[in-house]
Structure formats: structure tokens, C-alpha cells
Design a protein around this motif. Sequence first.
Motif, PDB file in Angstrom:
ATOM      1  N   GLY A 284       0.826  -1.212   0.000  1.00 57.74           N
ATOM      2  CA  GLY A 284       0.000   0.000   0.000  1.00 57.74           C
ATOM      3  C   GLY A 284       0.856   1.257   0.000  1.00 57.74           C
ATOM      4  O   GLY A 284       2.064   1.206  -0.242  1.00 57.74           O
ATOM      5  N   GLY A 285       0.220   2.367   0.277  1.00 52.70           N
ATOM      6  CA  GLY A 285       0.955   3.630   0.377  1.00 52.70           C
ATOM      7  C   GLY A 285       1.614   4.061  -0.909  1.00 52.70           C
ATOM      8  O   GLY A 285       2.683   4.673  -0.887  1.00 52.70           O
ATOM      9  N   GLY A 286       1.005   3.716  -2.030  1.00 51.23           N
ATOM     10  CA  GLY A 286       1.575   4.122  -3.304  1.00 51.23           C
ATOM     11  C   GLY A 286       2.778   3.303  -3.730  1.00 51.23           C
ATOM     12  O   GLY A 286       3.488   3.668  -4.666  1.00 51.23           O
ATOM     13  N   GLY A 287       3.054   2.200  -3.040  1.00 52.64           N
ATOM     14  CA  GLY A 287       4.147   1.313  -3.430  1.00 52.64           C
ATOM     15  C   GLY A 287       5.538   1.803  -3.063  1.00 52.64           C
ATOM     16  O   GLY A 287       6.537   1.321  -3.594  1.00 52.64           O
ATOM     17  N   LYS A 288       5.627   2.738  -2.108  1.00 50.56           N
ATOM     18  CA  LYS A 288       6.943   3.287  -1.735  1.00 50.56           C
ATOM     19  C   LYS A 288       7.882   2.228  -1.167  1.00 50.56           C
ATOM     20  O   LYS A 288       9.077   2.237  -1.452  1.00 50.56           O
ATOM     21  CB  LYS A 288       6.779   4.426  -0.737  1.00 50.56           C
ATOM     22  N   LEU A 289       7.346   1.317  -0.358  1.00 45.91           N
ATOM     23  CA  LEU A 289       8.185   0.280   0.224  1.00 45.91           C
ATOM     24  C   LEU A 289       8.633  -0.713  -0.854  1.00 45.91           C
ATOM     25  O   LEU A 289       9.791  -1.138  -0.872  1.00 45.91           O
ATOM     26  CB  LEU A 289       7.454  -0.431   1.367  1.00 45.91           C
ATOM     27  N   VAL A 290       7.747  -1.046  -1.768  1.00 40.48           N
ATOM     28  CA  VAL A 290       8.104  -1.916  -2.885  1.00 40.48           C
ATOM     29  C   VAL A 290       9.238  -1.264  -3.684  1.00 40.48           C
ATOM     30  O   VAL A 290      10.229  -1.917  -4.027  1.00 40.48           O
ATOM     31  CB  VAL A 290       6.881  -2.199  -3.783  1.00 40.48           C
ATOM     32  N   ALA A 291       9.117   0.020  -3.961  1.00 40.53           N
ATOM     33  CA  ALA A 291      10.157   0.741  -4.712  1.00 40.53           C
ATOM     34  C   ALA A 291      11.493   0.729  -3.969  1.00 40.53           C
ATOM     35  O   ALA A 291      12.556   0.619  -4.599  1.00 40.53           O
ATOM     36  CB  ALA A 291       9.703   2.174  -4.991  1.00 40.53           C
ATOM     37  N   PHE A 292      11.456   0.828  -2.637  1.00 43.17           N
ATOM     38  CA  PHE A 292      12.694   0.748  -1.849  1.00 43.17           C
ATOM     39  C   PHE A 292      13.401  -0.573  -2.120  1.00 43.17           C
ATOM     40  O   PHE A 292      14.604  -0.620  -2.383  1.00 43.17           O
ATOM     41  CB  PHE A 292      12.402   0.907  -0.351  1.00 43.17           C
ATOM     42  N   TYR A 293      12.653  -1.683  -2.035  1.00 47.25           N
ATOM     43  CA  TYR A 293      13.270  -2.992  -2.258  1.00 47.25           C
ATOM     44  C   TYR A 293      13.763  -3.133  -3.695  1.00 47.25           C
ATOM     45  O   TYR A 293      14.818  -3.735  -3.942  1.00 47.25           O
ATOM     46  CB  TYR A 293      12.304  -4.118  -1.882  1.00 47.25           C
ATOM     47  N   GLU A 294      13.048  -2.583  -4.644  1.00 36.90           N
ATOM     48  CA  GLU A 294      13.510  -2.636  -6.033  1.00 36.90           C
ATOM     49  C   GLU A 294      14.825  -1.871  -6.190  1.00 36.90           C
ATOM     50  O   GLU A 294      15.718  -2.314  -6.920  1.00 36.90           O
ATOM     51  CB  GLU A 294      12.428  -2.110  -6.970  1.00 36.90           C
ATOM     52  N   ARG A 295      14.978  -0.759  -5.487  1.00 36.33           N
ATOM     53  CA  ARG A 295      16.248  -0.014  -5.540  1.00 36.33           C
ATOM     54  C   ARG A 295      17.393  -0.821  -4.927  1.00 36.33           C
ATOM     55  O   ARG A 295      18.562  -0.555  -5.213  1.00 36.33           O
ATOM     56  CB  ARG A 295      16.120   1.326  -4.824  1.00 36.33           C
ATOM     57  N   GLN A 296      17.065  -1.801  -4.092  1.00 42.05           N
ATOM     58  CA  GLN A 296      18.090  -2.646  -3.465  1.00 42.05           C
ATOM     59  C   GLN A 296      18.404  -3.881  -4.309  1.00 42.05           C
ATOM     60  O   GLN A 296      19.132  -4.766  -3.856  1.00 42.05           O
ATOM     61  CB  GLN A 296      17.642  -3.081  -2.060  1.00 42.05           C
ATOM     62  N   GLY A 297      17.844  -3.966  -5.503  1.00 46.26           N
ATOM     63  CA  GLY A 297      18.155  -5.072  -6.406  1.00 46.26           C
ATOM     64  C   GLY A 297      17.126  -6.181  -6.452  1.00 46.26           C
ATOM     65  O   GLY A 297      17.337  -7.198  -7.115  1.00 46.26           O
ATOM     66  N   PHE A 298      16.004  -6.008  -5.767  1.00 46.44           N
ATOM     67  CA  PHE A 298      14.940  -7.010  -5.798  1.00 46.44           C
ATOM     68  C   PHE A 298      14.004  -6.737  -6.973  1.00 46.44           C
ATOM     69  O   PHE A 298      13.865  -5.600  -7.418  1.00 46.44           O
ATOM     70  CB  PHE A 298      14.126  -6.980  -4.497  1.00 46.44           C
ATOM     71  N   THR A 299      13.342  -7.800  -7.435  1.00 48.04           N
ATOM     72  CA  THR A 299      12.358  -7.706  -8.507  1.00 48.04           C
ATOM     73  C   THR A 299      11.018  -8.184  -7.963  1.00 48.04           C
ATOM     74  O   THR A 299      10.951  -9.246  -7.321  1.00 48.04           O
ATOM     75  CB  THR A 299      12.773  -8.605  -9.694  1.00 48.04           C
ATOM     76  N   SER A 300       9.963  -7.436  -8.236  1.00 51.44           N
ATOM     77  CA  SER A 300       8.624  -7.845  -7.805  1.00 51.44           C
ATOM     78  C   SER A 300       8.233  -9.135  -8.505  1.00 51.44           C
ATOM     79  O   SER A 300       8.460  -9.288  -9.710  1.00 51.44           O
ATOM     80  CB  SER A 300       7.605  -6.749  -8.123  1.00 51.44           C
ATOM     81  N   THR A 301       7.644 -10.054  -7.727  1.00 53.03           N
ATOM     82  CA  THR A 301       7.221 -11.325  -8.314  1.00 53.03           C
ATOM     83  C   THR A 301       5.711 -11.501  -8.185  1.00 53.03           C
ATOM     84  O   THR A 301       5.006 -11.333  -9.157  1.00 53.03           O
ATOM     85  CB  THR A 301       7.979 -12.517  -7.688  1.00 53.03           C
ATOM     86  N   GLU A 302       5.214 -11.790  -7.002  1.00 51.53           N
ATOM     87  CA  GLU A 302       3.772 -12.009  -6.853  1.00 51.53           C
ATOM     88  C   GLU A 302       3.171 -11.060  -5.821  1.00 51.53           C
ATOM     89  O   GLU A 302       3.855 -10.620  -4.898  1.00 51.53           O
ATOM     90  CB  GLU A 302       3.475 -13.460  -6.468  1.00 51.53           C
ATOM     91  N   THR A 303       1.906 -10.766  -6.015  1.00 55.10           N
ATOM     92  CA  THR A 303       1.167  -9.979  -5.028  1.00 55.10           C
ATOM     93  C   THR A 303       0.299 -10.949  -4.228  1.00 55.10           C
ATOM     94  O   THR A 303       0.020 -12.061  -4.662  1.00 55.10           O
ATOM     95  CB  THR A 303       0.270  -8.916  -5.704  1.00 55.10           C
ATOM     96  N   PHE A 304      -0.105 -10.502  -3.044  1.00 57.18           N
ATOM     97  CA  PHE A 304      -0.986 -11.318  -2.217  1.00 57.18           C
ATOM     98  C   PHE A 304      -1.792 -10.399  -1.315  1.00 57.18           C
ATOM     99  O   PHE A 304      -1.509  -9.215  -1.199  1.00 57.18           O
ATOM    100  CB  PHE A 304      -0.188 -12.352  -1.400  1.00 57.18           C
ATOM    101  N   ARG A 305      -2.797 -10.973  -0.679  1.00 53.97           N
ATOM    102  CA  ARG A 305      -3.586 -10.250   0.314  1.00 53.97           C
ATOM    103  C   ARG A 305      -3.648 -11.094   1.567  1.00 53.97           C
ATOM    104  O   ARG A 305      -3.887 -12.295   1.515  1.00 53.97           O
ATOM    105  CB  ARG A 305      -5.002  -9.989  -0.184  1.00 53.97           C
ATOM    106  N   ALA A 306      -3.409 -10.445   2.701  1.00 50.64           N
ATOM    107  CA  ALA A 306      -3.600 -11.071   3.998  1.00 50.64           C
ATOM    108  C   ALA A 306      -4.768 -10.291   4.612  1.00 50.64           C
ATOM    109  O   ALA A 306      -4.575  -9.215   5.171  1.00 50.64           O
ATOM    110  CB  ALA A 306      -2.350 -10.964   4.849  1.00 50.64           C
ATOM    111  N   GLY A 307      -5.975 -10.798   4.424  1.00 42.70           N
ATOM    112  CA  GLY A 307      -7.169 -10.026   4.777  1.00 42.70           C
ATOM    113  C   GLY A 307      -7.257  -8.837   3.830  1.00 42.70           C
ATOM    114  O   GLY A 307      -7.243  -8.999   2.617  1.00 42.70           O
TER     115      GLY A 307
END
Length: 176
Positions: A141-164
Motif C-alpha cells: 500500500g501507500g503508493g508502493g513506496k516500500l516496494v520501490a525501496f526494495y527494487e532499488r536494493q536489487g529485488f524484482t517484484s514477483t507475486e502480489t498477495f492479500r492477507a485479509g
Amino acid sequence: MDDTIRGIRIRRGGPADAPAVLTMLDSAVAWMNDRGNTEQWGTTPFSAQPARVEQVDRYLTENLPFLAEVDGTPAAAMVLGSGPDPRVPITPADEPERYVRLLVSDRRFAGRHLGSALLAHAVEETRRAGVRLLRVDCWAGGGGKLVAFYERQGFTSTETFRAGSWPGQVLAQRVG
């Protein structure tokens, strides 16, 4: 590991570090709440939730915890496991992996790039173990800022999920 350029020392953690990690988590919750983010980790401090305290104790006992210290003060923590927390509804890896189960910093040390230093350490620990896959999941959430942080660290997004109602993103990095 010593990152003398930034004065960061990374050391192996353990159960005795639970109070410091809970302090970091509490400061992160307060910081997020002050910025209107009440969805990622809620509004109640981790230290006031028995289930969260037990989770931290379990993470520090059953996994590989590391702490980043600044001038001898615990400032950030990371926990590596051999897979995700079983309560996270994601697809299991079809190969050995290391999994970042927790990454948090004390907001008093914001701007010191402690998360980046700990993730670089995770890559080295993964490589040292002869494992080629490093994964992490995070709040999407939050506009994907945390996801973008991990991508800047060399990670690639793979799957999305929902916990509730909580939107999550799994990211992966190949370690050579």
C-alpha cells in the motif's frame, strides 16, 4: 561486518535483543502513524501486543537475526529465515532460499541507510550459505513506496498477495 564509511557495525543478534527490536518496531509504528499510515502495522505499539512480542521472540530465536549498530547503539534489525513466515499466503519457493522476515530501523537513525546495509548483508549471508534465492515480502500500500525501496536494493517484484485487507508484494533477488 563493519561499514566504516557510515560508522555502521552489523552483528549477529539473538533473544537478548528483543527489547531493542521492540523499541525499533514501536518507533516505526509511531512514525508511520504520524504520517497517516495506520494500515501497514496498525496503531498499537508492538510491545503492547502479546502476540507481536511472541513473534519477535520467535524470530530472534528460530531464525538468523542481525542488528546494525551506530556507535554501539542498536539502530536497525533484520531477520533472515529459510522461508517466509508460514502465516504469509504466498507461493513457496521451489528451491532453497533465504527470506527477509523482518527489516526495521529505529527512526532516530533515519537517513543512515541502515536498511540498505542490512540487505547487502543478507545478500552476503545468502551467498555464504550457498543459496541462490533471496526473497522478501512487504506492504504494497501507500503508493508502493516500500516496494520501490526494495527494487532499488536489487529485488524484482514477483507475486502480489492479500492477507485479509492487507496488500502484500513478494520480491526476489538472485544471488550469484
